[in-house]
Design a protein around this motif. Structure first.
Motif, PDB file in Angstrom:
ATOM      1  N   ASN A  62      13.166  26.026   8.028  1.00 26.21           N
ATOM      2  CA  ASN A  62      14.486  25.678   8.682  1.00 26.21           C
ATOM      3  C   ASN A  62      15.185  26.276   9.669  1.00 26.21           C
ATOM      4  OD1 ASN A  62      17.084  24.945   7.096  1.00 26.21           O
ATOM      5  ND2 ASN A  62      17.359  27.061   6.254  1.00 26.21           N
ATOM      6  N   LYS A  63      14.948  25.399  10.892  1.00 25.95           N
ATOM      7  CA  LYS A  63      14.895  26.104  12.278  1.00 25.95           C
ATOM      8  C   LYS A  63      16.321  25.797  11.964  1.00 25.95           C
ATOM      9  CE  LYS A  63      12.880  26.301  16.274  1.00 25.95           C
ATOM     10  NZ  LYS A  63      12.129  25.947  17.375  1.00 25.95           N
ATOM     11  N   PRO A  64      17.063  26.309  12.973  1.00 27.89           N
ATOM     12  CA  PRO A  64      17.179  27.660  13.544  1.00 27.89           C
ATOM     13  C   PRO A  64      17.521  28.827  12.223  1.00 27.89           C
ATOM     14  CG  PRO A  64      19.287  27.095  14.317  1.00 27.89           C
ATOM     15  CD  PRO A  64      18.255  25.900  13.035  1.00 27.89           C
ATOM     16  N   TYR A  65      17.227  28.518  11.327  1.00 27.65           N
ATOM     17  CA  TYR A  65      18.069  29.714  10.401  1.00 27.65           C
ATOM     18  C   TYR A  65      16.831  30.344   9.848  1.00 27.65           C
ATOM     19  CZ  TYR A  65      21.740  25.796  10.496  1.00 27.65           C
ATOM     20  OH  TYR A  65      22.671  25.735  10.094  1.00 27.65           O
ATOM     21  N   SER A  66      15.747  29.992   9.505  1.00 31.71           N
ATOM     22  CA  SER A  66      14.720  30.854   9.621  1.00 31.71           C
ATOM     23  C   SER A  66      13.557  29.556   9.439  1.00 31.71           C
ATOM     24  CB  SER A  66      14.545  31.721   7.528  1.00 31.71           C
ATOM     25  OG  SER A  66      14.820  30.595   6.620  1.00 31.71           O
ATOM     26  N   SER A 217      26.808  18.136  10.869  1.00 31.59           N
ATOM     27  CA  SER A 217      27.210  18.476  11.773  1.00 31.59           C
ATOM     28  C   SER A 217      25.569  19.595  12.676  1.00 31.59           C
ATOM     29  CB  SER A 217      28.373  18.514  12.808  1.00 31.59           C
ATOM     30  OG  SER A 217      29.297  19.646  12.180  1.00 31.59           O
ATOM     31  N   ILE A 218      26.194  20.577  11.884  1.00 30.48           N
ATOM     32  CA  ILE A 218      24.873  22.221  12.849  1.00 30.48           C
ATOM     33  C   ILE A 218      23.676  21.316  12.358  1.00 30.48           C
ATOM     34  CG2 ILE A 218      24.440  24.061  12.586  1.00 30.48           C
ATOM     35  CD1 ILE A 218      27.196  24.792  11.702  1.00 30.48           C
ATOM     36  N   GLU A 219      23.247  21.089  11.292  1.00 25.09           N
ATOM     37  CA  GLU A 219      22.111  21.188  10.938  1.00 25.09           C
ATOM     38  C   GLU A 219      21.457  19.664  11.420  1.00 25.09           C
ATOM     39  OE1 GLU A 219      18.609  19.331   6.981  1.00 25.09           O
ATOM     40  OE2 GLU A 219      21.037  19.773   6.955  1.00 25.09           O
ATOM     41  N   MET A 220      22.353  18.393  12.100  1.00 23.37           N
ATOM     42  CA  MET A 220      21.931  17.819  12.603  1.00 23.37           C
ATOM     43  C   MET A 220      21.474  17.696  14.126  1.00 23.37           C
ATOM     44  SD  MET A 220      21.552  14.303  11.894  1.00 23.37           S
ATOM     45  CE  MET A 220      22.932  13.706  10.396  1.00 23.37           C
ATOM     46  N   LEU A 221      22.293  18.460  15.241  1.00 30.10           N
ATOM     47  CA  LEU A 221      21.871  18.864  16.007  1.00 30.10           C
ATOM     48  C   LEU A 221      20.594  19.612  16.065  1.00 30.10           C
ATOM     49  CD1 LEU A 221      23.185  19.017  18.389  1.00 30.10           C
ATOM     50  CD2 LEU A 221      24.263  20.929  18.321  1.00 30.10           C
ATOM     51  N   ASN A 222      20.834  20.434  15.132  1.00 29.78           N
ATOM     52  CA  ASN A 222      19.409  21.699  15.347  1.00 29.78           C
ATOM     53  C   ASN A 222      18.015  20.196  14.874  1.00 29.78           C
ATOM     54  OD1 ASN A 222      20.404  23.934  15.807  1.00 29.78           O
ATOM     55  ND2 ASN A 222      20.903  23.847  14.016  1.00 29.78           N
TER      56      ASN A 222
END
Length: 288
Positions: A62-66, A217-222
């Motif tokens: 789950n980058k950048p979360y873990s 938006s954050i997940e899509m970008l990452n």
């Protein structure tokens, strides 16, 4: 982006079901422990000898979360938060952190294996009936967009997805968005597939097995950056959540642990540590 290292104790633990082998770690460690990158402001700490052991599950991909880096070391925003919380509650609790598949995290809480879990969990009322949400969201991401293979011109909004296949994960808000659309538009049904992980999803979108992906938006970008920006993204959002927070989830039987955890998390929000970690790992401070 500079990140300091922390000492951790790492052992292997068998995880029945989907993962044959998981990694169990604590955010403190002995002198012969391995090192892992964690946070900009966190230093190694060891829980007191009489601290209560609790196990916390986080997603392994789950980058950048873990996630695990190329050296099989734990990294990510949620992991860094847990390590900083551990520094602040080590007199009461000693957290063992387990990287697991996302679909195992809530099952782990249900079975009592995990006291809490982090997996970019958004707020859902039905989920709140079973689990307790952290008092403070670790970031806010309220708008959702459609991602599709770069160069496609036939996908612009939910209506354009009718008859097409969206890749998702069970339990995500993106799945709920599609299910709600299908319930309201039975003649414009969107198909759902549940591939395992970003790598499979990106490969499926590239080879035409899946048409699109829906995410904040954050997940899509990452996700897009992780795979060399292979997707275009819809100009307009397809959904805006009333509560766009991302939270840790707790067993409702772990009220004492959650109380201590929430107090530390609130303190981190107030003293600016949470915002600094978010900026470091996510790219900007999205904690407000």
């Amino acid at each position: 982006m500079k990140k300091r290292t922390m000492m951790i104790k790492v052992t292997a633990t068998a995880l029945a079901g989907v993962m044959a082998l998981g990694m169990l770690t604590a955010c403190g460690g002995s002198s012969d422990a391995e090192t892992t990158t964690a946070t900009a402001d966190t230093t190694a700490s060891t829980a007191s000898a009489d601290a209560k052991k609790v196990k916390v599950g986080i997603s392994a991909e789950n980058k950048p979360y873990s996630y695990m880096n190329e050296n099989e070391e734990y990294e990510g925003y949620e992991y860094a938060i847990l390590c900083e919380v551990q520094n602040r509650i080590g007199d009461q609790y000693d957290m063992d952190i387990v990287m697991d598949e996302w679909t195992n995290l809530l099952v782990g809480i249900d079975t009592g294996n995990y006291a809490a879990a982090g997996g970019s969990f958004g707020y859902k009322e039905e989920r709140a009936e079973k689990y307790s949400y952290s008092a403070v969201p670790i970031l806010n991401a309220s708008k959702f967009y459609i991602g599709y293979l770069k160069g496609r011109t036939d996908i612009t909004d939910m209506e354009s997805l009718a008859g097409k296949t969206v890749a998702t994960t069970p339990g995500l808000l993106a799945e709920t968005i599609v299910l709600d659309w299908n319930a309201a538009h039975p003649d414009e049904e969107i198909l759902l597939e549940y591939p395992d992980g970003y790598e499979t999803i990106s490969a499926g979108i590239k080879n035409g097995l899946y048409d699109a992906y829906i995410a904040s938006s954050i997940e899509m970008l990452n996700f897009n950056e992780q795979y060399d920006n292979f997707m275009d993204v819809s100009e307009d959002s397809v959904y805006e959540s009333d509560n766009g927070g991302i939270y840790f989830l707790f067993s409702k039987n772990e009220t004492d642990f959650q109380t201590a955890f929430d107090a530390a998390l609130k303190e981190m929000k107030e003293d600016g540590t949470l915002g600094k970690l978010c900026e470091e790992w996510v790219g900007e401070d999205l904690t407000e």
